[in-house]
Design a protein around this motif. Structure first.
Motif, PDB file in Angstrom:
ATOM      1  N   GLY A  22      -2.724  -0.071   4.791  1.00  0.00           N
ATOM      2  CA  GLY A  22      -2.153  -0.772   5.841  1.00  0.00           C
ATOM      3  C   GLY A  22      -3.025  -0.250   6.976  1.00  0.00           C
ATOM      4  N   ILE A  44      -1.418  10.084  11.496  1.00  0.00           N
ATOM      5  CA  ILE A  44      -0.944  11.472  11.656  1.00  0.00           C
ATOM      6  C   ILE A  44       0.486  11.741  11.255  1.00  0.00           C
ATOM      7  CG2 ILE A  44      -2.046  11.291  14.055  1.00  0.00           C
ATOM      8  CD1 ILE A  44       0.780  11.206  15.290  1.00  0.00           C
ATOM      9  N   VAL A  70      -7.577  -4.776  -1.336  1.00  0.00           N
ATOM     10  CA  VAL A  70      -8.325  -3.791  -1.238  1.00  0.00           C
ATOM     11  C   VAL A  70      -7.863  -2.810  -2.230  1.00  0.00           C
ATOM     12  CG1 VAL A  70      -9.396  -2.126  -0.143  1.00  0.00           C
ATOM     13  CG2 VAL A  70      -9.039  -4.160   1.004  1.00  0.00           C
ATOM     14  N   GLY A  72       0.555   5.094   4.305  1.00  0.00           N
ATOM     15  CA  GLY A  72      -0.321   4.448   3.484  1.00  0.00           C
ATOM     16  C   GLY A  72      -1.954   4.373   4.096  1.00  0.00           C
ATOM     17  N   LEU A 120       0.620  -0.983  -5.288  1.00  0.00           N
ATOM     18  CA  LEU A 120      -0.443  -0.202  -5.472  1.00  0.00           C
ATOM     19  C   LEU A 120      -0.215   1.488  -5.447  1.00  0.00           C
ATOM     20  CD1 LEU A 120      -3.137  -2.029  -2.956  1.00  0.00           C
ATOM     21  CD2 LEU A 120      -2.636  -2.593  -5.715  1.00  0.00           C
ATOM     22  N   TYR A 144      -1.726  -3.192  19.517  1.00  0.00           N
ATOM     23  CA  TYR A 144      -2.152  -2.633  18.229  1.00  0.00           C
ATOM     24  C   TYR A 144      -1.431  -3.529  17.035  1.00  0.00           C
ATOM     25  CZ  TYR A 144      -3.434   0.622  14.268  1.00  0.00           C
ATOM     26  OH  TYR A 144      -3.879   1.316  13.083  1.00  0.00           O
ATOM     27  N   ILE A 204      -5.740   4.772  13.692  1.00  0.00           N
ATOM     28  CA  ILE A 204      -5.717   5.680  14.965  1.00  0.00           C
ATOM     29  C   ILE A 204      -5.253   7.139  14.753  1.00  0.00           C
ATOM     30  CG2 ILE A 204      -5.699   3.982  16.690  1.00  0.00           C
ATOM     31  CD1 ILE A 204      -2.822   4.528  17.237  1.00  0.00           C
ATOM     32  N   THR A 233       6.670  -5.972   5.296  1.00  0.00           N
ATOM     33  CA  THR A 233       5.631  -7.029   4.668  1.00  0.00           C
ATOM     34  C   THR A 233       5.238  -6.757   3.461  1.00  0.00           C
ATOM     35  OG1 THR A 233       3.678  -6.066   5.979  1.00  0.00           O
ATOM     36  CG2 THR A 233       4.816  -8.215   6.942  1.00  0.00           C
ATOM     37  N   GLY A 242       0.726  -1.337  -0.087  1.00  0.00           N
ATOM     38  CA  GLY A 242      -0.027   0.099   0.123  1.00  0.00           C
ATOM     39  C   GLY A 242       0.865   1.382   0.062  1.00  0.00           C
ATOM     40  N   GLY A 243       1.036   1.946   1.348  1.00  0.00           N
ATOM     41  CA  GLY A 243       2.084   3.065   1.498  1.00  0.00           C
ATOM     42  C   GLY A 243       3.506   2.314   1.547  1.00  0.00           C
ATOM     43  N   GLY A 244       3.634   1.271   2.014  1.00  0.00           N
ATOM     44  CA  GLY A 244       5.079   0.768   2.085  1.00  0.00           C
ATOM     45  C   GLY A 244       5.661   1.147   3.608  1.00  0.00           C
ATOM     46  N   HIS A 245       4.626   1.560   4.498  1.00  0.00           N
ATOM     47  CA  HIS A 245       4.894   2.060   5.580  1.00  0.00           C
ATOM     48  C   HIS A 245       5.176   1.003   6.819  1.00  0.00           C
ATOM     49  CE1 HIS A 245       5.683   6.286   4.994  1.00  0.00           C
ATOM     50  NE2 HIS A 245       5.337   6.592   6.234  1.00  0.00           N
ATOM     51  N   ASN A 246       4.740  -0.306   6.538  1.00  0.00           N
ATOM     52  CA  ASN A 246       4.700  -1.147   7.788  1.00  0.00           C
ATOM     53  C   ASN A 246       6.130  -1.284   8.104  1.00  0.00           C
ATOM     54  OD1 ASN A 246       4.437  -3.777   9.284  1.00  0.00           O
ATOM     55  ND2 ASN A 246       2.451  -2.779   9.369  1.00  0.00           N
ATOM     56  N   ASN A 283      -0.981  -2.739  13.966  1.00  0.00           N
ATOM     57  CA  ASN A 283      -0.109  -1.987  13.240  1.00  0.00           C
ATOM     58  C   ASN A 283       1.129  -1.591  13.701  1.00  0.00           C
ATOM     59  OD1 ASN A 283      -1.574  -2.658  10.699  1.00  0.00           O
ATOM     60  ND2 ASN A 283      -2.665  -0.266  10.953  1.00  0.00           N
TER      61      ASN A 283
HETATM   62  C1  FAD Z   1       5.699   6.962  10.452  1.00  0.00           C
HETATM   63  C2  FAD Z   1       4.652   6.114  10.676  1.00  0.00           C
HETATM   64  C3  FAD Z   1       3.644   6.786  11.160  1.00  0.00           C
HETATM   65  C4  FAD Z   1       2.413   5.914  11.838  1.00  0.00           C
HETATM   66  N1  FAD Z   1       1.354   6.532  12.068  1.00  0.00           N
HETATM   67  C5  FAD Z   1       0.224   5.941  12.472  1.00  0.00           C
HETATM   68  C6  FAD Z   1      -0.941   6.448  12.844  1.00  0.00           C
HETATM   69  O1  FAD Z   1      -0.930   7.747  12.979  1.00  0.00           O
HETATM   70  N2  FAD Z   1      -2.165   5.704  13.087  1.00  0.00           N
HETATM   71  C7  FAD Z   1      -2.107   4.419  12.956  1.00  0.00           C
HETATM   72  O2  FAD Z   1      -3.199   3.721  12.866  1.00  0.00           O
HETATM   73  N3  FAD Z   1      -0.961   3.861  12.308  1.00  0.00           N
HETATM   74  C8  FAD Z   1       0.061   4.381  11.980  1.00  0.00           C
HETATM   75  N4  FAD Z   1       1.221   3.990  11.609  1.00  0.00           N
HETATM   76  C9  FAD Z   1       1.400   2.286  11.656  1.00  0.00           C
HETATM   77  C10 FAD Z   1       0.600   2.065  10.208  1.00  0.00           C
HETATM   78  O3  FAD Z   1      -0.927   1.686  10.519  1.00  0.00           O
HETATM   79  C11 FAD Z   1       1.264   0.826   9.573  1.00  0.00           C
HETATM   80  O4  FAD Z   1       2.561   1.214   9.445  1.00  0.00           O
HETATM   81  C12 FAD Z   1       0.542   0.341   8.063  1.00  0.00           C
HETATM   82  O5  FAD Z   1       0.952  -0.998   8.072  1.00  0.00           O
HETATM   83  C13 FAD Z   1       0.916   1.345   7.033  1.00  0.00           C
HETATM   84  O6  FAD Z   1       0.163   1.147   6.004  1.00  0.00           O
HETATM   85  P1  FAD Z   1       0.766   0.963   4.768  1.00  0.00           P
HETATM   86  O7  FAD Z   1      -0.159   0.870   3.617  1.00  0.00           O
HETATM   87  O8  FAD Z   1       1.528   2.278   4.512  1.00  0.00           O
HETATM   88  O9  FAD Z   1       1.982  -0.359   5.002  1.00  0.00           O
HETATM   89  P2  FAD Z   1       2.432  -1.194   3.842  1.00  0.00           P
HETATM   90  O10 FAD Z   1       3.814  -1.526   4.094  1.00  0.00           O
HETATM   91  O11 FAD Z   1       2.259  -0.940   2.467  1.00  0.00           O
HETATM   92  O12 FAD Z   1       1.543  -2.468   4.147  1.00  0.00           O
HETATM   93  C14 FAD Z   1       1.331  -3.275   5.243  1.00  0.00           C
HETATM   94  C15 FAD Z   1       0.612  -4.325   5.057  1.00  0.00           C
HETATM   95  O13 FAD Z   1      -0.658  -4.046   4.803  1.00  0.00           O
HETATM   96  C16 FAD Z   1      -1.320  -4.775   3.954  1.00  0.00           C
HETATM   97  N5  FAD Z   1      -1.990  -3.861   2.915  1.00  0.00           N
HETATM   98  C17 FAD Z   1      -1.783  -2.513   2.708  1.00  0.00           C
HETATM   99  N6  FAD Z   1      -2.315  -1.953   1.727  1.00  0.00           N
HETATM  100  C18 FAD Z   1      -3.224  -2.927   1.371  1.00  0.00           C
HETATM  101  C19 FAD Z   1      -4.318  -3.064   0.498  1.00  0.00           C
HETATM  102  N7  FAD Z   1      -4.679  -2.007  -0.214  1.00  0.00           N
HETATM  103  N8  FAD Z   1      -4.882  -4.036   0.146  1.00  0.00           N
HETATM  104  C20 FAD Z   1      -4.452  -5.384   1.018  1.00  0.00           C
HETATM  105  N9  FAD Z   1      -3.646  -5.245   1.881  1.00  0.00           N
HETATM  106  C21 FAD Z   1      -2.906  -4.124   1.976  1.00  0.00           C
HETATM  107  C22 FAD Z   1      -0.328  -5.751   3.267  1.00  0.00           C
HETATM  108  O14 FAD Z   1      -0.487  -7.060   3.847  1.00  0.00           O
HETATM  109  C23 FAD Z   1       1.010  -5.084   3.787  1.00  0.00           C
HETATM  110  O15 FAD Z   1       1.863  -6.223   3.928  1.00  0.00           O
HETATM  111  C24 FAD Z   1       2.246   4.590  11.285  1.00  0.00           C
HETATM  112  C25 FAD Z   1       3.475   4.016  10.745  1.00  0.00           C
HETATM  113  C26 FAD Z   1       4.357   4.842  10.402  1.00  0.00           C
HETATM  114  C27 FAD Z   1       5.777   4.183   9.877  1.00  0.00           C
END
Ligand code: FAD
Length: 465
Positions: free
Chosen positions: A137, A129, A195, A134, A88, A414, A144, A77, A69-73, A416
């Protein structure tokens, strides 16, 4: 299985990136710079049809799948070794229906994309925040953010999701359609499919809100937290608060001689009229002798990106998370003792105040657990790519010791905020036995072969429990 060196996926219109492609290293990099995985293929999907084509291709070739998704986890993963990344990131479009107060958000959007479009109408939904996080995730794990006490978690605002299943079929999940899947998507992470778009409920917010951080010297931490405990007990739902313990980041409005000074901050955002916000944060700003007070009327969209630069892409990160039922004197003493033991000035701990609308949603309404807890903590070790491994080892040890010290007071986690290897066993902790079992049953229905397992994995069926 290793991905074939094919340069074509039938039906894919987006770019296909393989080792040797000039964009390969950028395309496989994620937010956490410790992650160094080498996928065989990266399918840059431009829409739902591309995602379905990539899933079908991966299944036909028996490829490992990661979804980005956003690559932030922090666990990384979003990317796998060998196999295929269903990326995506080209799918970031957001559109707003201001009459129905609904945002239609593509699966690779970032929170900055959502805030940018929704604030054009003076609307918003609860999101992360940091604006470069992304939507995918965050939304699938819970979500939150500043607005959660007034408007619920992100999952509480999700009204529909368009999903590509493990079979490569496209379905829609909502309260009416596939309600079992809709329940599981709201907390169960990326376990059930890809999604491709989300529909979120929106609420009037801003454009200006009363928001910002107040910093006090680290030696005042226990006093500040004792005051904070009473302050948040009476806080209106509009007031979102996050405590940040670490050093003062080199923000543009902070005097240079205070940069990296150990400090506790309470960062607030009041999601109502600015005048009400001024009243709501007054006692906080008047407490003790703050080193810096940056609270003021701010554009909500600016507040949402205010700390982006303190957690940039590419630094090394390692997290430990825990929920806390409350802030007892004992918890406060542990936090004050451990928070500043990190050696890297970039490491910090963050504590989100929950309650309000979150706690009013029944426990079994979504797959997200922890609605009853008071505070949600993330212990975030951060160091620079050029620093040697011993720095990383010391920061990781700090985070682990801090978490261990809180053990008697922990109340779940949590999902995430879970890191990689040493958190695998904690997926069950994030859900509890009953929710995990229910998720495993939905998983058995929609992904019985556990095709989507590069995530905080729910194993399908009863044998997983
Ligand atoms: C700097 C920072 C700040 C953060 N702040 C918050 C915050 O304020 N609130 C909060 O709740 N969390 C926060 N987080 C935690 C955040 O919820 C997780 O890191 C989350 O996984 C990020 O989503 P992503 O799509 O960027 O991650 P990704 O690394 O892209 O995805 C993580 C996993 O989610 C799944 N995924 C992602 N997108 C999809 C999709 N579209 N469909 C199906 N599966 C998908 C996949 O299994 C993937 O492995 C923060 C993280 C960071 C690094």
């Amino acid at each position: 299985m290793r991905a074939p060196t094919t340069m074509r996926i039938p039906g894919l219109r987006g770019d296909l990136i393989a080792p040797g492609h000039p964009d390969y290293d950028d395309a496989r990099a994620v937010w956490n710079g410790t992650i160094d995985r080498r996928p065989g293929l990266i399918a840059r999907c431009t829409g739902t049809a591309d995602v379905a084509a990539a899933v079908r291709f991966a299944r036909a070739c028996d490829l490992e799948i990661a979804v980005r998704g956003g690559g932030h986890n922090v666990a990384g993963t979003a990317v796998c070794d060998d196999g295929i990344v269903i990326d995506l990131s080209p799918m970031r479009a957001v559109s707003v229906d201001p009459v129905e107060r609904i945002a239609h958000v593509r699966g690779g959007a970032l929170w900055g994309d959502v805030d940018h479009e929704t604030q054009a109408y003076g609307l918003a939904t609860t999101g992360g925040i940091v604006s470069h996080t992304g939507v995918g995730g965050v939304s699938l794990g819970g979500g939150i953010g500043w607005l959660m006490r007034k408007h619920g978690l992100t999952v509480d605002n999700l009204v529909e999701a368009e999903v590509v299943t493990a079979e490569g079929d496209v379905i829609r999940a909502s309260a009416q359609d596939h309600p079992d899947l809709f329940w599981a998507l709201r907390g169960g992470g990326g376990n059930f499919g890809v999604v491709c778009s989300f529909r979120f409920a929106l609420h009037p917010v801003g454009p200006s809100v009363m928001a910002g951080p107040v910093f006090w010297a680290a030696e005042n931490t226990a006093d500040v937290l004792r005051f904070y405990r009473e302050f948040v007990a009476d806080a209106p739902d509009e007031l979102g608060n996050v405590v940040r313990l670490g050093t003062i980041p080199p923000l543009p409005d902070v005097r240079e001689n205070l940069h990296f000074r150990p400090a506790i901050a309470v960062v607030s955002c009041h999601a109502g009229p600015v005048e009400d916000g001024e009243v709501a944060v007054r006692a906080l700003r008047e407490f003790g002798s703050p080193l810096v007070d940056l609270v003021g009327p701010t554009l909500y969209v600016d507040h949402q990106s205010g700390i982006d630069d303190t957690v940039p892409h590419g630094w090394r990160y390692y997290w430990k998370g825990t929920d806390l039922t409350g802030l007892s004197d004992e918890v406060i003493d542990i936090v004050a003792e451990h928070a500043y033991r990190a050696t890297s000035p970039r490491s910090y701990a963050a504590m989100f105040h929950l309650g309000g609308a979150i706690a009013r949603v029944p426990r079994d309404a979504t797959a997200h657990l922890g609605r009853e807890v008071g505070h949600r903590m993330s212990i975030d070790a951060a160091w620079l790519p050029e620093q040697d491994d011993s720095v990383g080892a010391a920061e990781k040890a700090w985070a682990r010791e801090f978490l261990d010290a809180l053990a008697p007071h922990r109340a779940g986690v949590y999902v995430n905020f879970l890191d990689s290897d040493d958190d695998t066993d904690r997926v069950r902790e994030a859900y509890g036995d009953d929710t995990y079992q229910r998720l495993a049953e939905v998983k058995a229905k929609y992904d019985p072969e556990n095709v989507f397992h590069n995530n905080k994995n729910i194993r399908p069926g009863k044998q997983g429990v």
